[in-house]
Motif scaffolding. Sequence first.
Motif, PDB file in Angstrom:
ATOM      1  N   ARG A  47       0.889  -1.166   0.000  1.00 51.07           N
ATOM      2  CA  ARG A  47       0.000   0.000   0.000  1.00 51.07           C
ATOM      3  C   ARG A  47       0.918   1.204   0.000  1.00 51.07           C
ATOM      4  O   ARG A  47       1.820   1.295   0.836  1.00 51.07           O
ATOM      5  CB  ARG A  47      -0.881   0.032   1.240  1.00 51.07           C
ATOM      6  N   VAL A  49       1.444   5.598  -0.726  1.00 54.11           N
ATOM      7  CA  VAL A  49       0.835   6.928  -0.816  1.00 54.11           C
ATOM      8  C   VAL A  49       1.839   7.872  -1.471  1.00 54.11           C
ATOM      9  O   VAL A  49       2.996   7.945  -1.046  1.00 54.11           O
ATOM     10  CB  VAL A  49       0.442   7.466   0.573  1.00 54.11           C
ATOM     11  N   VAL A  67      -3.344   7.061  -3.567  1.00 58.01           N
ATOM     12  CA  VAL A  67      -3.194   5.909  -2.675  1.00 58.01           C
ATOM     13  C   VAL A  67      -3.484   4.655  -3.496  1.00 58.01           C
ATOM     14  O   VAL A  67      -4.546   4.547  -4.119  1.00 58.01           O
ATOM     15  CB  VAL A  67      -4.167   5.982  -1.485  1.00 58.01           C
ATOM     16  N   THR A  68      -2.548   3.724  -3.490  1.00 60.27           N
ATOM     17  CA  THR A  68      -2.722   2.494  -4.251  1.00 60.27           C
ATOM     18  C   THR A  68      -2.392   1.295  -3.372  1.00 60.27           C
ATOM     19  O   THR A  68      -1.387   1.293  -2.667  1.00 60.27           O
ATOM     20  CB  THR A  68      -1.813   2.483  -5.494  1.00 60.27           C
ATOM     21  N   ALA A  69      -3.262   0.296  -3.425  1.00 60.53           N
ATOM     22  CA  ALA A  69      -3.022  -0.962  -2.715  1.00 60.53           C
ATOM     23  C   ALA A  69      -3.135  -2.098  -3.712  1.00 60.53           C
ATOM     24  O   ALA A  69      -4.000  -2.083  -4.598  1.00 60.53           O
ATOM     25  CB  ALA A  69      -4.045  -1.148  -1.593  1.00 60.53           C
ATOM     26  N   ARG A  78      -6.338  -1.506  -6.122  1.00 60.78           N
ATOM     27  CA  ARG A  78      -7.375  -0.486  -5.939  1.00 60.78           C
ATOM     28  C   ARG A  78      -6.644   0.829  -5.695  1.00 60.78           C
ATOM     29  O   ARG A  78      -5.704   0.879  -4.890  1.00 60.78           O
ATOM     30  CB  ARG A  78      -8.275  -0.826  -4.758  1.00 60.78           C
ATOM     31  N   SER A  79      -7.054   1.845  -6.409  1.00 59.37           N
ATOM     32  CA  SER A  79      -6.362   3.121  -6.326  1.00 59.37           C
ATOM     33  C   SER A  79      -7.364   4.247  -6.098  1.00 59.37           C
ATOM     34  O   SER A  79      -8.433   4.275  -6.712  1.00 59.37           O
ATOM     35  CB  SER A  79      -5.588   3.368  -7.626  1.00 59.37           C
ATOM     36  N   MET A  80      -6.985   5.166  -5.206  1.00 55.82           N
ATOM     37  CA  MET A  80      -7.845   6.302  -4.904  1.00 55.82           C
ATOM     38  C   MET A  80      -7.048   7.589  -5.092  1.00 55.82           C
ATOM     39  O   MET A  80      -5.897   7.685  -4.670  1.00 55.82           O
ATOM     40  CB  MET A  80      -8.379   6.207  -3.470  1.00 55.82           C
ATOM     41  N   GLU A 213       4.222   7.580   1.902  1.00 57.28           N
ATOM     42  CA  GLU A 213       4.139   6.493   2.876  1.00 57.28           C
ATOM     43  C   GLU A 213       4.073   5.156   2.171  1.00 57.28           C
ATOM     44  O   GLU A 213       3.547   5.049   1.060  1.00 57.28           O
ATOM     45  CB  GLU A 213       2.883   6.644   3.750  1.00 57.28           C
ATOM     46  N   VAL A 214       4.577   4.139   2.860  1.00 57.82           N
ATOM     47  CA  VAL A 214       4.489   2.765   2.358  1.00 57.82           C
ATOM     48  C   VAL A 214       4.025   1.870   3.500  1.00 57.82           C
ATOM     49  O   VAL A 214       4.480   2.011   4.627  1.00 57.82           O
ATOM     50  CB  VAL A 214       5.853   2.262   1.853  1.00 57.82           C
ATOM     51  N   GLU A 215       3.093   0.984   3.188  1.00 58.19           N
ATOM     52  CA  GLU A 215       2.673  -0.034   4.146  1.00 58.19           C
ATOM     53  C   GLU A 215       2.744  -1.391   3.468  1.00 58.19           C
ATOM     54  O   GLU A 215       2.632  -1.484   2.245  1.00 58.19           O
ATOM     55  CB  GLU A 215       1.206   0.168   4.575  1.00 58.19           C
ATOM     56  N   PRO A 224     -10.299  -4.683   0.107  1.00 51.24           N
ATOM     57  CA  PRO A 224     -11.699  -4.395   0.412  1.00 51.24           C
ATOM     58  C   PRO A 224     -12.414  -3.882  -0.838  1.00 51.24           C
ATOM     59  O   PRO A 224     -11.886  -3.046  -1.558  1.00 51.24           O
ATOM     60  CB  PRO A 224     -11.614  -3.315   1.492  1.00 51.24           C
ATOM     61  N   ALA A 225     -13.584  -4.418  -1.073  1.00 50.01           N
ATOM     62  CA  ALA A 225     -14.339  -4.005  -2.258  1.00 50.01           C
ATOM     63  C   ALA A 225     -14.954  -2.636  -2.033  1.00 50.01           C
ATOM     64  O   ALA A 225     -15.326  -2.290  -0.912  1.00 50.01           O
ATOM     65  CB  ALA A 225     -15.434  -5.026  -2.542  1.00 50.01           C
TER      66      ALA A 225
END
Lengths: 228, 213
Positions: A47, A49, A67-69, A78-80, A213-215, A224-225
């Motif tokens: 994940r 940022v 933000v991409t996971a 999934r990207s926001m 940031e990185v997770e 999560p859908a």
Amino acid sequence: MRSVRVLWLALWPAACGGLPPILPVPAEPAAEAMQRCTAVYPTPDFRVVHSIAATLPGDQGGTFIGVTATADGGRSLRSMLLSLEGLALVDATWSEAAGVAVARALPPLDQEGFAQGMVDDIRLLLFPPPGVPVATGRYEEGGTVCRWRGVDDGAVDVVVEQTGGWRVRVWDAAGDLLRDVAAGSEFRDGFSTKLRLTAPGAAGYVLELELLEVEPGPAGGALPAPEP
Amino acid sequence: MSGPSAAQRRTLLAAVGLALLVVPLCAAGWGDDWDAIREATSSVRTVKAEFVQEKRLPILSRPLRSEGAFFFRRPGDVRWEYRSPVASVLLLHGNDVRRFLRRDGAWVQEAGAGMEAMRVVLDEIALWLAGDFESSTAFAPTLKPGTPTTIELVPREDAVRRFVTRVVLTLGDTPGAIASIDIFEGEQASTHIEFHGTELNGELADSVFTTVP
């Protein structure tokens, strides 16, 4: 199969005039070159940022938070895209099986093709091209080059420069440059700290990304859908 | 999918913007009814407050944290400043709306349609500054007296409600201050803004609202 690849490589410069020639490096096996080319990419799942400064035609643009996971080892994401104030502007998912789906898009970012383009750029920035390179070697000016076959007979070059920085260039079948990614030599948690994507042309744009940031990726490999 | 219209988008931006701009409107112990709110806010001339913002997203395990400062001076001057993770300053001074970003050590003014949309915030400020939530055409307010007192704002239009479902303002103990703001974007995403170090009616020079940093 190998002879076919070599033949294809030899013919490519004639077919695609814009592509720089790749010079063979006899001392370096292709597998080593590919390892060097793909080492510049982060290892999914993650994940991440970024701040994203976009420069658009007509002196337009803006700065956003991206933000991409990823999940399934990078086979889905999934990207926001958020405003600086935190409002979610775009929420899109992608998977190898289902392609791009848009869960949320606020105007003017709801234009047809925007989310697809956003996901395409994210994949170009964060993932190596799929499959194996059709050629490896170096440019005349140096650096390790891996060339993948692109969409519709285009080409994608990943170049690891002697400075430690790296680039990605995407051409169409006619040899016209479609995307140019330049990354510095600084990495943090497996990610380049600064990326610059240029889409040339009258409708072109520039995206400058800075790592925030990185997770680690989601436990269990599932994303999560989005809300229905 | 169909998104909100341009007007509704402006309302969305106004929702986020006004959620911050409402800082000077609230004072503790006065939230029993709308008249008391209007009475308490009438004496507030300036506000200066630090804030911590936490953005919760379904794809992040921990909130995305931002820090900054907020300045307000009647009738409509605002400085909305983020110091991290992306240094930016939004200035509203008279009819002038500008955003600056810190890039490579220098402040750069940002152009774009977003600035035009931010002007809509100014159009709505007057109502909020007067503590007049009930006259808002964009949001339906509900006052919930208690400990703490909250004001819940729900977009009046369905198209807007699809993206911002509600905004909750929690009144603080200090008269003229608000403790926190929560902006809900559906069930999965929300923004929590916590204010601290709030100072009311101090002197704020013009330069606060016209120059960066």
